[in-house]
Structures are given as structure tokens and as C-alpha cells.
Write a protein that holds these residues in place. Sequence first.
Motif, PDB file in Angstrom:
ATOM      1  N   SER A  22       0.833  -1.200   0.000  1.00 48.52           N
ATOM      2  CA  SER A  22       0.000   0.000   0.000  1.00 48.52           C
ATOM      3  C   SER A  22       0.866   1.247   0.000  1.00 48.52           C
ATOM      4  N   LEU A  23       2.092   1.129   0.514  1.00 49.14           N
ATOM      5  CA  LEU A  23       3.069   2.211   0.557  1.00 49.14           C
ATOM      6  C   LEU A  23       4.385   1.706   0.005  1.00 49.14           C
ATOM      7  N   ASP A  24       5.098   2.554  -0.709  1.00 46.79           N
ATOM      8  CA  ASP A  24       6.463   2.188  -1.066  1.00 46.79           C
ATOM      9  C   ASP A  24       7.382   2.615   0.085  1.00 46.79           C
ATOM     10  N   HIS A  25       8.688   2.486  -0.119  1.00 48.06           N
ATOM     11  CA  HIS A  25       9.625   2.741   0.969  1.00 48.06           C
ATOM     12  C   HIS A  25       9.522   4.179   1.474  1.00 48.06           C
ATOM     13  N   SER A  26       9.516   5.134   0.561  1.00 48.07           N
ATOM     14  CA  SER A  26       9.437   6.545   0.971  1.00 48.07           C
ATOM     15  C   SER A  26       8.073   6.870   1.567  1.00 48.07           C
ATOM     16  N   GLY A  27       7.020   6.237   1.037  1.00 45.61           N
ATOM     17  CA  GLY A  27       5.683   6.468   1.567  1.00 45.61           C
ATOM     18  C   GLY A  27       5.522   5.967   2.987  1.00 45.61           C
ATOM     19  N   ALA A  28       6.168   4.823   3.287  1.00 49.00           N
ATOM     20  CA  ALA A  28       6.108   4.285   4.649  1.00 49.00           C
ATOM     21  C   ALA A  28       6.805   5.214   5.638  1.00 49.00           C
ATOM     22  N   LEU A  29       7.952   5.755   5.241  1.00 52.25           N
ATOM     23  CA  LEU A  29       8.668   6.694   6.120  1.00 52.25           C
ATOM     24  C   LEU A  29       7.871   7.976   6.312  1.00 52.25           C
ATOM     25  N   GLY A  30       7.291   8.490   5.226  1.00 54.05           N
ATOM     26  CA  GLY A  30       6.461   9.687   5.331  1.00 54.05           C
ATOM     27  C   GLY A  30       5.227   9.443   6.183  1.00 54.05           C
ATOM     28  N   GLY A  31       4.596   8.286   5.997  1.00 54.36           N
ATOM     29  CA  GLY A  31       3.427   7.942   6.790  1.00 54.36           C
ATOM     30  C   GLY A  31       3.746   7.807   8.263  1.00 54.36           C
ATOM     31  N   LEU A  32       4.955   7.341   8.555  1.00 56.27           N
ATOM     32  CA  LEU A  32       5.393   7.208   9.941  1.00 56.27           C
ATOM     33  C   LEU A  32       5.453   8.573  10.627  1.00 56.27           C
ATOM     34  N   VAL A  33       5.986   9.553   9.930  1.00 52.22           N
ATOM     35  CA  VAL A  33       6.082  10.908  10.489  1.00 52.22           C
ATOM     36  C   VAL A  33       4.693  11.515  10.679  1.00 52.22           C
ATOM     37  N   VAL A  34       3.848  11.405   9.636  1.00 51.65           N
ATOM     38  CA  VAL A  34       2.489  11.946   9.722  1.00 51.65           C
ATOM     39  C   VAL A  34       1.710  11.271  10.846  1.00 51.65           C
ATOM     40  N   GLY A  35       1.814   9.944  10.903  1.00 46.45           N
ATOM     41  CA  GLY A  35       1.083   9.198  11.923  1.00 46.45           C
ATOM     42  C   GLY A  35       1.523   9.547  13.329  1.00 46.45           C
ATOM     43  N   PHE A  36       2.826   9.727  13.525  1.00 52.13           N
ATOM     44  CA  PHE A  36       3.329  10.070  14.861  1.00 52.13           C
ATOM     45  C   PHE A  36       2.792  11.415  15.322  1.00 52.13           C
TER      46      PHE A  36
END
Length: 344
Positions: free
Chosen positions: A81-95
Motif C-alpha cells: 500500500s506504501l512504497d519505501h518513501s511512503g512508509a517513512l512519510g506515513g510514519l512521520v504523519v502518523g506520529f
Amino acid sequence: QVFSLWLPMFYYQEDFFREYLKMMANIVVLNLLICISLAFWIVSMTASTYYGTLQPISPWRWLFSVLVPLLIATQGFKKKSLDHSGALGGLVVGFILTVANYSFFTSLFVFFVTSSKLTKWKKDIKKQIDSEYKEGGQRNWVQVFCNGGVPTELAVLYMIENGPGEIPIDFSKQYTASWMCLSLLGALACSTGDTWASEIGSVMSKSKPRLITTWEKVPVGTNGAITLVGLLSSLLGGMAVGTAYFITQLIFVTDLEISAPQWPIIVFGAAAGLLGSVVDSYLGATMQYSGFDQNIGMVVNHQTKDSKHISGKPILDNNAVNLFSSIIIALVLPGVAWCFWPRG
């Protein structure tokens, strides 16, 4: 012969080096995230001690805000559902959204989970009508921040204004914080409504879509095209986000009995989903290129030698349209809600 033996080894080393860089990038981001979260905690504790007014971030909220977004981002990456950069970006947004307000987190969670599921739903049909369809959706960091950037900024402003924690939406008692909460709700409901409209309407509608600016029938996949099924889906998508926000309020807010009613959250969430889809469609019809490529038999978002122009000018891409739509809804929704929100 020596060269033929050396070449596979070279590619193996190159792949190993690439994977090593990804692993190191993950470690660096995780360390930064932990440092940032610790800094939030220390600053909040210091401010609370000095001013005696702000609510400090509890260790449990800090731990939850790190571990749960990390788990969700990891699962999103594994399921494509997320690529590598999307997962890192989602981690920041989610936090940031989680540490600010649990209602923000559940709204983001509903958006991410439902959008990911719907993107994969009936994927065989979508591959035939979407020239840019990616397996699993695979959102990158640009898509993550175009959908989550506005909520992230609002969450930071909310913490500066009110501190971390859940509050009832009540314009008469906490005008600025209520404005930010509804603005964030509107941005997430807008993104959810638009995603539901495109993912459901494109495969479930029995009638051909119509361009929102001219009402002419256009091929499926045209930017700015709407259907009745799509509009209803956007309404339900926004309602789903509003419902998640409302339920979280009931669970975590302690002084609801002396505050303004919270049920309008569901109504304005649904309105934001529908209005966001309409705004997105209008921007897509006017500022995003759509053409029908005779060679592949699909609608394309950029001009090719075999494409015939349908609508729009090549000013914005899909990510920019999503960003501007969420900004517009985030600005409009709180003002409308203030006019019609029941007073406690």
C-alpha cells in the motif's frame, strides 16, 4: 569468461549496497522519530512545570504514538500500500497526529485503511481503465504529504495552541482549537471522500461519467468526471472519517456533558467528503490534462502522440489537485460549521 563471472557478482554487490542504504535510512529515521518524540515530551513537561497550564505528554501516549504508526506503516509497506518513501512519510504523519489527539489518529487510520483496501478492490478492472495503476496502490512520500501534509501542520498548530490531548469541539469555549480540529477533520474527510469516489465510482457505476464543467459524457478515468455512485461514495467516505472522530471523542473526552453536542462531527465529515470530491473534480477538469490514447485505449494524464484531448490544461498533476482540494476544504469547513453548530 572471467568477465561473465564478475558481472553477476557486481550486480549482487550493488543490490546489497542498495538494501544496506535502505536499512540505514530506516534506522536513522526511527532514531530521529524517537528523538523528536522525546523532545516533545521533555518540552511539554518543562512547559507544564513552568506555566502550570499545559498538559504534558504522558509516557503512554508517547509510546503509543511511536509504536502504533510504526506497526501500521510496516504493514502498509509489506502489503504494497506504501512504497519505501511512503512508509517513512506515513510514519512521520502518523506520529504527529497521534501524539496530538487520538481523534486525529483514528480519522487518519480510517482514511489509510479504507483507501488502501478500495485501491486493491477490483484491481483487474482498474488495470484496464487506469494507465497509471500501481499494484497495491504503492503511495510514495509525495502522495502521503499531499494528503497528510495539511493535517500534520494543523496537528502541530493544535499542540502549540492547546497541548496534546482530546477536547470537545465547542466554539463558545475553545474557538481556536475547535477551528483547528474541524479543519483537520475536513482535510482528511476530503481526501477520503475523493478516494472513495474514484475507487468505487469507476467500477460500480452503470452509467458513463460526466465532466463536471460541461456535463458531457466522457470515458471512465477522465479527470473531473463524476457519477452518482461516486458522489454517494464520497459522502459515505467523509461520514466514515467523521464517525471515527466522533466515537473517539465519546471514549476519550471527559467533559462532554457540559460541552456543545458532538454529533455534528459526523454530518460535517460527510459534507467535507462530498464537497471535497466536487472541488477535486472541478480542479481536475480545468487544471489537469486528460486525453484518450488510441494506442492503449485508456485515458492518460499527459499528452502523447496518439492521445486526443478531452479536458483540462496541463497545470497541475493529481497530487497537486489533492493538496489544493484539502487546503480549500480545511479553510471552508470550520467557518460553515461555526455558523450551524449547536451551542451547548
